[in-house]
Design an enzyme around this catalytic site. Structure first.
Site, PDB file in Angstrom:
ATOM      1  N   GLU A  77      -6.320  12.378 -10.417  1.00 23.60           N
ATOM      2  CA  GLU A  77      -6.992  12.206 -11.701  1.00 23.60           C
ATOM      3  C   GLU A  77      -6.321  11.081 -12.484  1.00 23.60           C
ATOM      4  O   GLU A  77      -5.121  10.839 -12.322  1.00 23.60           O
ATOM      5  CB  GLU A  77      -6.886  13.484 -12.543  1.00 23.60           C
ATOM      6  CG  GLU A  77      -7.523  14.708 -11.944  1.00 23.60           C
ATOM      7  CD  GLU A  77      -7.398  15.915 -12.865  1.00 23.60           C
ATOM      8  OE1 GLU A  77      -8.095  16.902 -12.610  1.00 23.60           O
ATOM      9  OE2 GLU A  77      -6.600  15.862 -13.815  1.00 23.60           O
ATOM     10  N   ARG A 110       0.340   9.330 -15.149  1.00 27.05           N
ATOM     11  CA  ARG A 110       0.106   8.562 -16.377  1.00 27.05           C
ATOM     12  C   ARG A 110       1.064   7.381 -16.419  1.00 27.05           C
ATOM     13  O   ARG A 110       2.100   7.383 -15.750  1.00 27.05           O
ATOM     14  CB  ARG A 110       0.274   9.474 -17.598  1.00 27.05           C
ATOM     15  CG  ARG A 110      -0.882  10.464 -17.762  1.00 27.05           C
ATOM     16  CD  ARG A 110      -0.764  11.276 -19.054  1.00 27.05           C
ATOM     17  NE  ARG A 110      -2.008  11.935 -19.390  1.00 27.05           N
ATOM     18  CZ  ARG A 110      -2.364  13.156 -18.979  1.00 27.05           C
ATOM     19  NH1 ARG A 110      -1.558  13.844 -18.192  1.00 27.05           N
ATOM     20  NH2 ARG A 110      -3.516  13.686 -19.343  1.00 27.05           N
ATOM     21  N   ASN A 134      -3.010  21.827  -9.648  1.00 24.74           N
ATOM     22  CA  ASN A 134      -2.440  20.656 -10.311  1.00 24.74           C
ATOM     23  C   ASN A 134      -0.932  20.879 -10.456  1.00 24.74           C
ATOM     24  O   ASN A 134      -0.497  21.834 -11.101  1.00 24.74           O
ATOM     25  CB  ASN A 134      -3.093  20.471 -11.683  1.00 24.74           C
ATOM     26  CG  ASN A 134      -2.647  19.204 -12.375  1.00 24.74           C
ATOM     27  OD1 ASN A 134      -1.468  18.857 -12.383  1.00 24.74           O
ATOM     28  ND2 ASN A 134      -3.583  18.506 -12.999  1.00 24.74           N
ATOM     29  N   HIS A 167      -2.091  14.059 -11.750  1.00 20.91           N
ATOM     30  CA  HIS A 167      -2.638  13.202 -12.810  1.00 20.91           C
ATOM     31  C   HIS A 167      -1.526  12.278 -13.291  1.00 20.91           C
ATOM     32  O   HIS A 167      -0.866  12.551 -14.295  1.00 20.91           O
ATOM     33  CB  HIS A 167      -3.176  14.061 -13.956  1.00 20.91           C
ATOM     34  CG  HIS A 167      -3.931  13.298 -14.990  1.00 20.91           C
ATOM     35  ND1 HIS A 167      -5.005  13.829 -15.668  1.00 20.91           N
ATOM     36  CD2 HIS A 167      -3.787  12.047 -15.480  1.00 20.91           C
ATOM     37  CE1 HIS A 167      -5.471  12.929 -16.535  1.00 20.91           C
ATOM     38  NE2 HIS A 167      -4.737  11.846 -16.422  1.00 20.91           N
ATOM     39  N   HIS A 179      -9.468  22.618 -16.965  1.00 21.24           N
ATOM     40  CA  HIS A 179      -8.759  22.554 -18.245  1.00 21.24           C
ATOM     41  C   HIS A 179      -8.787  23.918 -18.936  1.00 21.24           C
ATOM     42  O   HIS A 179      -9.841  24.401 -19.347  1.00 21.24           O
ATOM     43  CB  HIS A 179      -9.321  21.494 -19.199  1.00 21.24           C
ATOM     44  CG  HIS A 179      -8.270  21.005 -20.165  1.00 21.24           C
ATOM     45  ND1 HIS A 179      -7.475  19.908 -19.914  1.00 21.24           N
ATOM     46  CD2 HIS A 179      -7.867  21.490 -21.355  1.00 21.24           C
ATOM     47  CE1 HIS A 179      -6.642  19.720 -20.925  1.00 21.24           C
ATOM     48  NE2 HIS A 179      -6.860  20.677 -21.807  1.00 21.24           N
TER      49      HIS A 179
END
Length: 240
Positions: A70, A45, A7, A43, A191
């Protein structure tokens, strides 16, 4: 052996802190692949505080390994972004707007109808779907009814309790994984996995296909170097 997807959100955070393009996100992604990573995860946002929407297009154009996006599928812009880029995998995460980081999985019972709709939308475009879930057998059982290909086990609780009692900490994940395997679901995880707790987790979880790791890996790379760090993480995933 489970695949390692890196990531790169934190690389984007560093870049954005000064503007410009240093570090170069695309180059880092390509270097991660060159150093052995088997996938790249982002990811995005809505506030674009790390991954920008344009980054997704730029990365899709060059990534040779698995591309995993994600995000919160309640955001229409996220849905459009995924459909426009058609990554190998989309991971559906129930983030609220402005949330600092993911902190829980989907309630796959409560949101079953909605998730089934979203899963169907992405799968119709040839995109593999993974749903972010807590290590709860009932949530795994409900997840399979959505038609998802995989689940991603949210591992913060495991990481938090690892040093107190790692055997106890991993038990809910083992139970969830057994149920997923029984139901024909693929298993991802992510995570707070790091160089200390990853090996035991990977050895304990039957059928683990992929881990997505960002914060810890990038933090380790500050001291150990990116290539060396990726190799160290890959080594943790090997079952001796």
């Amino acid at each position: 052996m489970a695949h390692l997807s890196v990531n790169i959100n934190k690389i984007a955070t560093l870049r954005n802190s000064r503007g410009g393009n240093n570090p170069d996100l695309v180059k880092v992604a390509l270097d991660c692949e060159r150093f052995g990573a088997e996938g790249i995860t982002v990811h995005p946002r809505p506030d674009e505080r790390h991954i920008r929407y344009q980054d997704v297009f730029d990365l899709k154009a060059v990534i040779a390994t698995e591309f995993n996006i994600e995000g919160n599928c309640r955001e229409q812009k996220f849905i459009e972004l995924v459909l426009a880029n058609k990554p190998a995998q989309v991971t559906l995460v129930p983030d609220a707007e402005g949330q600092l980081t993911s902190n829980h999985g989907w309630d796959t019972i409560k949101h079953a109808a909605y998730l089934k709709e979203m899963v169907g939308l992405f799968k119709a475009e040839g995109i593999r779907v993974s749903i972010f879930v807590d290590p709860v057998v009932e949530m795994v059982e409900a997840a399979v009814l959505t038609g998802t290909d995989r689940i991603e086990l949210y591992t913060e609780a495991y990481a938090h309790n690892y040093y107190d009692n790692r055997e106890k900490a991993v038990l809910p994940y083992v139970a969830a994984a057994h149920k997923a395997h029984e139901l024909g679901l693929g298993i991802n995880a992510g995570h707070d996995l790091d160089l200390h707790n990853l090996k035991y987790f990977a050895e304990s979880i039957p059928g683990l296909l992929e881990v997505s790791i960002g914060h810890a890996l990038i933090s380790d790379a500050l001291y150990l170097g990116l290539e060396n760090t990726i190799q160290m993480y890959l080594k943790q995933l090997k079952h001796n």
